[in-house]
Write a protein that holds these residues in place. Structure first.
Motif, PDB file in Angstrom:
ATOM      1  N   CYS A  40      18.834  27.624   6.186  1.00  0.00           N
ATOM      2  CA  CYS A  40      17.475  27.344   5.703  1.00  0.00           C
ATOM      3  C   CYS A  40      17.187  27.931   4.331  1.00  0.00           C
ATOM      4  CB  CYS A  40      16.436  27.848   6.709  1.00  0.00           C
ATOM      5  SG  CYS A  40      16.303  29.654   6.807  1.00  0.00           S
ATOM      6  N   GLY A  41      18.093  28.781   3.804  1.00  0.00           N
ATOM      7  CA  GLY A  41      17.920  29.321   2.466  1.00  0.00           C
ATOM      8  C   GLY A  41      17.038  30.551   2.376  1.00  0.00           C
ATOM      9  N   MET A  42      16.526  31.047   3.525  1.00  0.00           N
ATOM     10  CA  MET A  42      15.682  32.232   3.476  1.00  0.00           C
ATOM     11  C   MET A  42      16.512  33.492   3.255  1.00  0.00           C
ATOM     12  SD  MET A  42      12.572  31.769   6.188  1.00  0.00           S
ATOM     13  CE  MET A  42      11.836  33.256   5.504  1.00  0.00           C
ATOM     14  N   LYS A  43      15.889  34.504   2.666  1.00  0.00           N
ATOM     15  CA  LYS A  43      16.578  35.763   2.404  1.00  0.00           C
ATOM     16  C   LYS A  43      16.818  36.492   3.714  1.00  0.00           C
ATOM     17  CE  LYS A  43      16.109  40.078  -0.222  1.00  0.00           C
ATOM     18  NZ  LYS A  43      15.236  40.865  -1.129  1.00  0.00           N
ATOM     19  N   LEU A  44      18.048  36.976   3.900  1.00  0.00           N
ATOM     20  CA  LEU A  44      18.375  37.754   5.080  1.00  0.00           C
ATOM     21  C   LEU A  44      17.724  39.134   4.964  1.00  0.00           C
ATOM     22  CD1 LEU A  44      22.178  36.926   5.475  1.00  0.00           C
ATOM     23  CD2 LEU A  44      20.221  35.731   6.474  1.00  0.00           C
ATOM     24  N   VAL A  45      17.245  39.649   6.084  1.00  0.00           N
ATOM     25  CA  VAL A  45      16.587  40.950   6.077  1.00  0.00           C
ATOM     26  C   VAL A  45      17.320  41.901   7.014  1.00  0.00           C
ATOM     27  CG1 VAL A  45      14.338  39.973   5.521  1.00  0.00           C
ATOM     28  CG2 VAL A  45      14.976  40.279   7.906  1.00  0.00           C
ATOM     29  N   ALA A  46      17.205  43.198   6.711  1.00  0.00           N
ATOM     30  CA  ALA A  46      17.867  44.212   7.527  1.00  0.00           C
ATOM     31  C   ALA A  46      16.965  44.568   8.696  1.00  0.00           C
ATOM     32  CB  ALA A  46      18.170  45.444   6.684  1.00  0.00           C
TER      33      ALA A  46
END
Length: 280
Positions: A40-46
């Motif tokens: 989906c192109g969203m930024k991965l988060v920790a």
């Protein structure tokens, strides 16, 4: 007895689990490195906060507006823990807020994007075509929460107001939209409520196909009674003619499915009526 000194920092570090980065929209996408979701192109988060449902309200001005009249819709999002208006949001597919409006007869469909004001309220100028019930779906991502889908209803008064559920008939035929044809096949061919269905779309021509709002396609599925509204994106797509969406239809019945693809700068919208059977 003996005194134990401080742990060896190298040993301690070795025991710490690695940081895992997760897609907020597709939690099954995980990585040991920061980056973006390939789906989906969203930024991965920790790490993702616990899922809490945020509160969305809609205010329409002027009140008692009529069909065909300009109306300003104002969307307010509140944090359920504090009651405060949320003013910070993260982008979801290049926008801070995705709005879908569907009429009860399922003939009117709108996908657009209200604008966030300094007061934390999203606003959109609309003009609804006829009296009746409209369902409004908000798709947004509070900065300190998780991606949200919230649904509200609007009623446009008028002499011809009728709150009657439409009677849909299965329609899986190929559709001609603005500048492409869209065909649909499914696996299984007869979807079953509560079980995964693969929806395969083929677009023709595929040359000039572009990402629309950060994704190769967008889908909204609505049950005929408008209780279930599902916003989805391709599970598999690479810019070619074939795109796969994965869907779990929650109940039996006929769902109207709108898909949107962009080609040569033009957004194409095609609709299909998908029959879903009860698990036997």
């Amino acid at each position: 007895m003996y005194a134990q000194g401080p742990a060896d920092p190298q040993v301690t570090a070795a025991k710490e689990p690695p940081v895992e980065f997760v897609c907020p929209m597709d939690p099954d996408i995980r990585s040991l490195q920061p980056g973006v979701c390939p789906r989906c192109g969203m930024k991965l988060v920790a790490g993702i906060p616990d899922s809490i449902e945020y509160l969305m309200s809609i205010d329409a001005k002027p009140r008692g507006f009529r069909a065909g009249q300009d109306v300003r819709l104002a969307f307010t999002i509140k944090d359920p823990r504090t009651g405060a208006i949320v003013k910070e949001f993260q982008e979801v597919h290049e926008k801070l807020f995705h709005m879908f409006i569907v009429s009860q007869d399922l003939r009117y469909f709108l996908h657009n994007h209200p604008v966030l004001g300094a007061d934390g309220i999203f606003r959109y100028n609309a003009k609804l075509p006829k009296p009746g019930l409209y369902r409004v779906l908000g798709d947004f991502y509070p900065a300190h929460g998780t991606p949200q889908l919230a649904v509200k209803s609007l009623i446009v008064p008028g002499a011809s107001l009728a709150l009657k559920q439409p009677s849909l008939v299965a329609d899986l035929s190929e559709k001609q939209s603005a500048n492409m044809k869209v065909a649909l096949t499914m696996e299984p061919a007869h979807p079953i409520a509560g079980m995964k269905t693969l929806l395969f779309f083929k677009v023709d021509p595929a040359d000039g196909l572009q990402k629309y709002l950060g994704a190769w396609g967008h889908m909204l599925a609505a049950s005929s009674d408008l209780i279930d509204l599902i916003h989805n994106h391709p599970f598999i797509a690479d810019g070619g003619p074939n795109l796969q969406f994965n869907m779990i239809f929650p109940r039996p019945g006929i769902y109207r499915v709108w898909v949107q693809f962009q080609r040569d700068g033009v957004v194409n919208t095609a609709q299909f009526d998908v029959p879903v059977e009860e698990l036997k």
